[in-house]
Scaffold this active site. Structure first.
Site, PDB file in Angstrom:
ATOM      1  N   LEU A   4       0.811  -1.214   0.000  1.00 56.26           N
ATOM      2  CA  LEU A   4       0.000   0.000   0.000  1.00 56.26           C
ATOM      3  C   LEU A   4       0.842   1.260   0.000  1.00 56.26           C
ATOM      4  O   LEU A   4       0.371   2.337  -0.359  1.00 56.26           O
ATOM      5  CB  LEU A   4      -0.926   0.002   1.216  1.00 56.26           C
ATOM      6  N   GLY A   5       2.088   1.140   0.425  1.00 58.64           N
ATOM      7  CA  GLY A   5       2.963   2.307   0.476  1.00 58.64           C
ATOM      8  C   GLY A   5       4.279   1.945   1.128  1.00 58.64           C
ATOM      9  O   GLY A   5       4.424   0.887   1.749  1.00 58.64           O
TER      10      GLY A   5
ATOM     11  N   ASP B 160       2.763  15.374  15.159  1.00 61.01           N
ATOM     12  CA  ASP B 160       2.773  15.367  13.692  1.00 61.01           C
ATOM     13  C   ASP B 160       1.356  15.202  13.153  1.00 61.01           C
ATOM     14  O   ASP B 160       1.109  14.428  12.226  1.00 61.01           O
ATOM     15  CB  ASP B 160       3.668  14.247  13.172  1.00 61.01           C
TER      16      ASP B 160
ATOM     17  N   GLY C 107       8.202   4.003   2.637  1.00 58.49           N
ATOM     18  CA  GLY C 107       8.955   5.230   2.883  1.00 58.49           C
ATOM     19  C   GLY C 107       9.966   4.979   3.971  1.00 58.49           C
ATOM     20  O   GLY C 107      10.325   3.829   4.272  1.00 58.49           O
ATOM     21  N   SER C 108      10.420   6.061   4.596  1.00 54.67           N
ATOM     22  CA  SER C 108      11.422   5.936   5.650  1.00 54.67           C
ATOM     23  C   SER C 108      10.885   5.171   6.851  1.00 54.67           C
ATOM     24  O   SER C 108      11.644   4.603   7.631  1.00 54.67           O
ATOM     25  CB  SER C 108      11.889   7.329   6.090  1.00 54.67           C
TER      26      SER C 108
ATOM     27  N   SER D 151       7.399  -0.338   5.129  1.00 52.21           N
ATOM     28  CA  SER D 151       6.421  -0.658   4.089  1.00 52.21           C
ATOM     29  C   SER D 151       5.121  -1.127   4.723  1.00 52.21           C
ATOM     30  O   SER D 151       5.114  -1.693   5.813  1.00 52.21           O
ATOM     31  CB  SER D 151       6.968  -1.747   3.164  1.00 52.21           C
ATOM     32  N   VAL D 152       4.012  -0.887   4.002  1.00 56.57           N
ATOM     33  CA  VAL D 152       2.693  -1.266   4.494  1.00 56.57           C
ATOM     34  C   VAL D 152       2.039  -2.200   3.481  1.00 56.57           C
ATOM     35  O   VAL D 152       2.031  -1.920   2.276  1.00 56.57           O
ATOM     36  CB  VAL D 152       1.802  -0.028   4.725  1.00 56.57           C
TER      37      VAL D 152
END
Length: 220
Positions: free
Chosen positions: A28-29, A144, A31-32, A35-36
């Protein structure tokens, strides 16, 4: 200690983590943060997502902190629910409920919302914040808050859930101020930009961020 063992299943691109099948070809995505992936409960078929993070000396504190805060938030329906977590080698697997409508930033760009729906979403976010900011013995400051960190779930209306607690902090009732940098610039309170090492801020920064999100929602 977890009662389940992590193993690679006979089916290609499926990992069993606890009672969950995780589909590693359905990302699904990434990044730093890691992963998902999509997943399902092995017996009930409940849809879930799994965040997989490679734990290093640099991010260990953040990963453990996020899991601890997610567990603190399990009593509130407007905080994404953690279902299972386990460290396998250097990888932390965090299984959470699926929020099928994506995040608020994605949803707002594609789906016109009336004023009632926007107010409903913000009210839910405010309820989650009240829960976090009044936890005992340690309060939680998210640090955040932004539309991308508010997940939406369909059902009887839209349910909003706060997520991504990687930079959040737990603070005692007597030591409520922080001075470490965090957050996303467009939604950060002014005091968080101060480069002075002595500059301090408190849980009011989350209230400021929520106000900016409300302004954002009224504009889209």
């Amino acid at each position: 200690m977890a009662l389940y063992k992590h193993r690679k299943m006979a089916e290609k691109n499926v990992e069993q983590v606890g009672d969950f099948d995780i589909f590693t070809d359905e990302k699904l995505g990434s990044g730093s943060f890691g992963s998902v992936y999509k997943g399902k409960h092995c017996t009930t078929g409940q849809n879930v997502v799994a965040k997989v993070i490679t734990v290093t000396r640099e991010n260990k504190e953040y990963v453990e902190g996020e899991i601890a805060i997610l567990k603190l938030g399990k009593r509130n329906k407007n905080i994404v629910k953690i279902l299972f977590d386990e460290l396998i080698g250097q990888e932390m697997w965090i299984v959470m409920e699926e929020c099928d409508l994506g995040n608020l930033a994605q949803y707002a760009m594609k789906n016109p919302m009336d004023l009632f729906t926007k107010i409903h979403i913000m009210h839910q976010c405010a309820q989650a914040l009240v829960h976090l900011l009044n936890l005992k013995p340690q309060r939680v400051i998210h640090r955040d808050l932004k539309p991308a960190n508010i997940l939406l779930m369909s059902g009887d209306g839209i349910t909003a859930k706060l997520s991504d607690f990687g930079v959040s902090k737990r603070v005692s009732a007597t030591a409520t101020k922080l001075n470490t940098g965090a957050g996303s610039h467009h939604f950060m309170a002014p005091e968080m930009f101060d480069s002075n090492d002595e500059a301090m801020y408190n849980r009011a920064v989350d209230v400021f961020s929520l106000a900016v999100i409300i302004w954002y929602l009224l504009k889209v």
